[in-house]
Design an enzyme around this catalytic site. Structure first.
Site, PDB file in Angstrom:
ATOM      1  N   GLU A 383      37.489  31.563  41.235  1.00 30.83           N
ATOM      2  CA  GLU A 383      38.120  30.733  40.209  1.00 30.83           C
ATOM      3  C   GLU A 383      38.831  29.543  40.849  1.00 30.83           C
ATOM      4  O   GLU A 383      39.572  29.716  41.818  1.00 30.83           O
ATOM      5  CB  GLU A 383      39.153  31.565  39.433  1.00 30.83           C
ATOM      6  CG  GLU A 383      38.552  32.737  38.683  1.00 30.83           C
ATOM      7  CD  GLU A 383      39.623  33.675  38.152  1.00 30.83           C
ATOM      8  OE1 GLU A 383      40.813  33.420  38.412  1.00 30.83           O
ATOM      9  OE2 GLU A 383      39.267  34.657  37.491  1.00 30.83           O
ATOM     10  N   GLU A 409      37.261  38.257  36.438  1.00 30.33           N
ATOM     11  CA  GLU A 409      37.415  38.748  37.811  1.00 30.33           C
ATOM     12  C   GLU A 409      36.601  40.008  38.094  1.00 30.33           C
ATOM     13  O   GLU A 409      35.958  40.126  39.141  1.00 30.33           O
ATOM     14  CB  GLU A 409      38.895  39.012  38.121  1.00 30.33           C
ATOM     15  CG  GLU A 409      39.736  37.762  38.240  1.00 30.33           C
ATOM     16  CD  GLU A 409      40.358  37.322  36.928  1.00 30.33           C
ATOM     17  OE1 GLU A 409      41.185  36.392  36.949  1.00 30.33           O
ATOM     18  OE2 GLU A 409      40.014  37.915  35.887  1.00 30.33           O
ATOM     19  N   PHE A 435      45.406  39.422  41.004  1.00 33.30           N
ATOM     20  CA  PHE A 435      44.197  39.511  40.188  1.00 33.30           C
ATOM     21  C   PHE A 435      43.195  40.515  40.753  1.00 33.30           C
ATOM     22  O   PHE A 435      42.206  40.849  40.094  1.00 33.30           O
ATOM     23  CB  PHE A 435      43.529  38.136  40.065  1.00 33.30           C
ATOM     24  CG  PHE A 435      44.453  37.051  39.557  1.00 33.30           C
ATOM     25  CD1 PHE A 435      45.515  37.356  38.713  1.00 33.30           C
ATOM     26  CD2 PHE A 435      44.278  35.738  39.933  1.00 33.30           C
ATOM     27  CE1 PHE A 435      46.376  36.366  38.254  1.00 33.30           C
ATOM     28  CE2 PHE A 435      45.131  34.737  39.487  1.00 33.30           C
ATOM     29  CZ  PHE A 435      46.184  35.060  38.642  1.00 33.30           C
ATOM     30  N   HIS A 478      52.548  37.854  39.478  1.00 33.75           N
ATOM     31  CA  HIS A 478      51.883  36.958  40.422  1.00 33.75           C
ATOM     32  C   HIS A 478      52.371  37.118  41.863  1.00 33.75           C
ATOM     33  O   HIS A 478      51.860  36.424  42.746  1.00 33.75           O
ATOM     34  CB  HIS A 478      52.069  35.495  40.004  1.00 33.75           C
ATOM     35  CG  HIS A 478      51.193  35.074  38.879  1.00 33.75           C
ATOM     36  ND1 HIS A 478      51.446  35.422  37.578  1.00 33.75           N
ATOM     37  CD2 HIS A 478      50.049  34.346  38.854  1.00 33.75           C
ATOM     38  CE1 HIS A 478      50.504  34.917  36.799  1.00 33.75           C
ATOM     39  NE2 HIS A 478      49.642  34.260  37.549  1.00 33.75           N
TER      40      HIS A 478
END
Length: 673
Positions: A383, A409, A435, A478
């Site tokens: 990505e 993903e 992710f 994150h």
């Protein structure tokens, strides 16, 4: 396009081989000769054989937990399949896969998956590889109606349509996902209607008619070979046996005995096709000869399996890795004619060469660039690749080598795995390391397991790049350090270099390696500069730690981004005349136990510093191993510094001291002394 003369009798032979194999398997299961679970394809033979007959020998297949029929439908020998059911050494997967996980590369069976929908991204990746390599190979993907509700189905169909990949998605719609009917689980029960939403043709066929399935599959194959992209085929079929043979389902039956018996009487695909052949003028003696031949082949398969030995305990670890520490260093390889299972010569250290200054991120990009120049099998996918250092790569290699993926993903990770199985060497850039959880099903259940479960038939040379963000105030979703999550997964190699030279050398080793490698880089290291060898063959062996600074009083072992506060602490401690040795493991799996023990032998004290959460982190593993292997060398207990077992906070006032700091490390060293 209809079945020709040879194919008409071959279709009958293969359907009968599936039926008799399954029936004999059920007998052996009842006699306790077959362990585990046993999912039969009885009733679904026409859907399997009709589709397989439309393929060439070099076309690939992925399948489902109902895995016996697909290799037989593609033409596999029965002996090794029956031996696999019994867990024997002569099994097609050496007894490592069993009933739900047949794979037979000799006939193009890439894998069968016990994970519902797990094979759909792999098939998409195999087709992706064929398209990039310029061959007209097609991949056929079998799955059940239950898989249509998985995200992998929708994400994979979108990618296949986007790039017109040569893949056929064939849904064996037997009406039930275990005990749940299509009516209970599908808002739109007409599965083929999903195809137009992804810009591809969809067809529904009678899955009990081998001729109807063949016609639809042959048209889809022709379309795929012509570069026109994927097709979705829904073959409406019916399984005559329970979901799992021998399974007793309590409560109210989800389907009646009358329903099952009605299908057996009126919709048995073998009886239906036998009648068709007789009506078309086939001599019944020809059919009887096939029936006798199949009976003998099944008896021979049982004899072979029963006579075959069980795998010996000393072979337990066979097929885990292509080569545990081998680094591949061949020169550039041609785009066509790839030996997809080949390995190259070992080269674990580079010759001394000139160095240049560059940042950690520049060195990482340089490693990828050099490997893409060296080997045309290396492709990069992920990505927003340009955001994480990929702009130069895009400019240099263009769209055939650099692939910006949809936000899918899990499935583009599976696509990368399938591409690796079928001849490429993908780098899958998962952007933020958090992710990787979305991709973990494919990494764990497919990438880490398939080589072992197929008895070494396939190799998966793939790199997963995971950037651990750390610019501040990113909050819990994150800012994770997920590497300990994967430490408990066999079949994976994990690296986390801390210098520019190390990320270049280890990234190159990871790309050249024959197994799945996860690269966890800490973004707070991106801007750090260091001397980096200019040699394009500068590689650092996976599994070797590095002594960043020598000392005599205490060993500080720093993992990933913890190296920065560690080196700051060492500088301060040096002013106090405290001599600290700093070890950077660089590779987290396999860990270099010998290097750590050697340092402890010198200092007698160990402090482990990392930014992962405290419970079950890498420091836990190192401390446990050193307590077992180096206890007599230790003068004091091992200390571990880590993030607390709390999610990373957003507020700077809470985040400032969340990860180990220079002051924490200095205090720990003083405590040991």
């Amino acid at each position: 396009m209809q079945l020709d003369g040879y194919q008409r009798l071959e279709a009958y032979r293969r359907m009968l081989r599936i039926r008799r194999f399954e029936e004999e398997g059920m007998r052996q299961f009842k006699d306790d000769k077959i362990p585990g679970w046993f999912h039969t394809a009885v009733g679904q033979e026409a859907a399997i054989v009709g589709a397989c007959l439309a393929l060439r020998d070099d076309d690939g297949i992925t399948g489902t937990h109902r895995s016996h029929g697909h290799p037989i439908g593609k033409g596999a020998h029965l002996d090794a399949l029956m031996a696999e059911l019994m867990g024997k050494e002569g099994g097609v997967c050496k007894g490592r896969g069993g009933s739900m996980h047949f794979a037979d590369n000799s006939v193009g069976i890439i894998s069968e998956s016990g994970i519902v929908g797990g094979g759909i991204p792999l098939a998409t990746g195999c087709a992706f590889s064929a398209k990039l390599r310029g061959v007209d190979q097609v991949t056929l993907c079998f799955f059940g109606d239950g898989a249509v509700n998985q995200g992998t189905f929708h994400e994979s169909l979108n990618m296949a349509s986007l790039w017109k990949l040569p893949v056929i998605y064939l849904c064996e719609n037997n009406g039930y996902a275990m005990t749940t009917s299509v009516a209970q689980s599908h808002g739109q029960p007409d599965i083929a209607l999903r195809a137009p939403g992804y810009g591809m043709p969809g067809a529904t066929v009678d899955g009990q008619s081998v001729g109807a399935v063949y016609e639809a599959a042959a048209a889809a194959v022709t379309r795929a070979r012509a570069g026109e992209g994927p097709t979705l085929i829904v073959a409406n079929t019916y399984r005559f046996d329970e979901h799992n043979f021998g399974l007793v389902i309590p409560g109210e039956p989800y389907r009646s005995v009358e329903e099952v018996e009605a299908h057996k009487r009126a919709r048995d695909p073998i009886l239906l096709y036998r009648t068709v052949l007789l009506e078309e003028g086939i001599n019944e003696k020809s059919l009887i000869a096939i029936e006798d031949e199949v009976t003998k082949a099944v008896k021979q398969a049982v004899k072979f399996a029963l006579d075959n030995p069980m795998p010996q305990p000393e072979t337990l670890s066979d097929y885990m890795f292509n080569s545990p520490l081998q680094v591949i260093t061949t020169s550039r390889l041609g785009w066509r004619g790839i030996n997809r299972h080949g390995t190259d010569a070992q080269k674990l250290a580079a010759t001394p060469t000139p160095h240049i200054q560059m940042t950690y991120l520049e060195a990482l990009v340089q490693a990828q660039m050099e490997e893409m120049d060296r080997d045309e099998r290396v492709v990069l996918m992920g990505e927003d690749i340009s955001v994480h250092g990929g702009a130069k790569l895009i400019e240099r290699f263009g769209k055939k080598r650099i692939w910006n993926m949809p936000i899918s993903e899990g499935s583009f990770t599976g696509l990368g795995i399938g591409a690796a199985i079928n001849g490429l060497r993908p780098i899958v850039d998962l952007s933020g390391a958090s992710f990787v959880y979305l991709a973990s099903d494919q990494i764990i259940n497919q990438a880490s397991k398939l080589r072992y479960m197929t008895g070494g038939q396939i190799h998966i040379p793939i790199v997963f790049r995971c950037c651990m963000f750390s610019v501040g105030s990113e909050a819990a979703q994150h800012a994770d350090r997920p590497y300990p999550f994967f430490m408990n997964v066999p079949g994976l190699k994990i690296i986390s270099p801390t210098s520019a030279a190390d990320i270049k050398g280890l990234m190159k080793s990871a790309i050249r390696d024959g197994d799945p490698v996860l690269v966890f880089e800490d973004a707070r290291l991106w801007a750090l500069k260091g001397d980096v060898p200019t040699d394009p063959d500068h590689v650092i062996p996976i599994g070797k730690a590095d002594v960043k600074r020598e000392g005599r009083d205490v060993t500080l072992l720093a993992i990933a981004g913890a190296i920065r506060p560690t080196m700051e602490a060492v500088d301060a401690l040096t002013e106090e005349n405290i001599s600290v040795e700093v070890i950077d493991p660089r590779t987290l799996k396999p860990l270099d136990h010998a290097a750590i023990k050697m340092s402890i032998a010198k200092t007698g004290r160990l402090v482990i510093v990392e930014n992962g959460h405290r419970v079950c982190n890498v420091g836990s593993e190192i401390a446990a191993v050193m307590a077992e292997e180096a206890f007599d060398l230790l003068k004091r207990p091992i200390l571990r510094l880590s993030a607390p077992d709390i999610h990373v906070p957003f507020s700077p006032s809470l985040e400032n001291d969340f990860f180990p700091t220079k002051d924490h490390i200095i205090a720990a060293v003083r405590r040991l002394l």
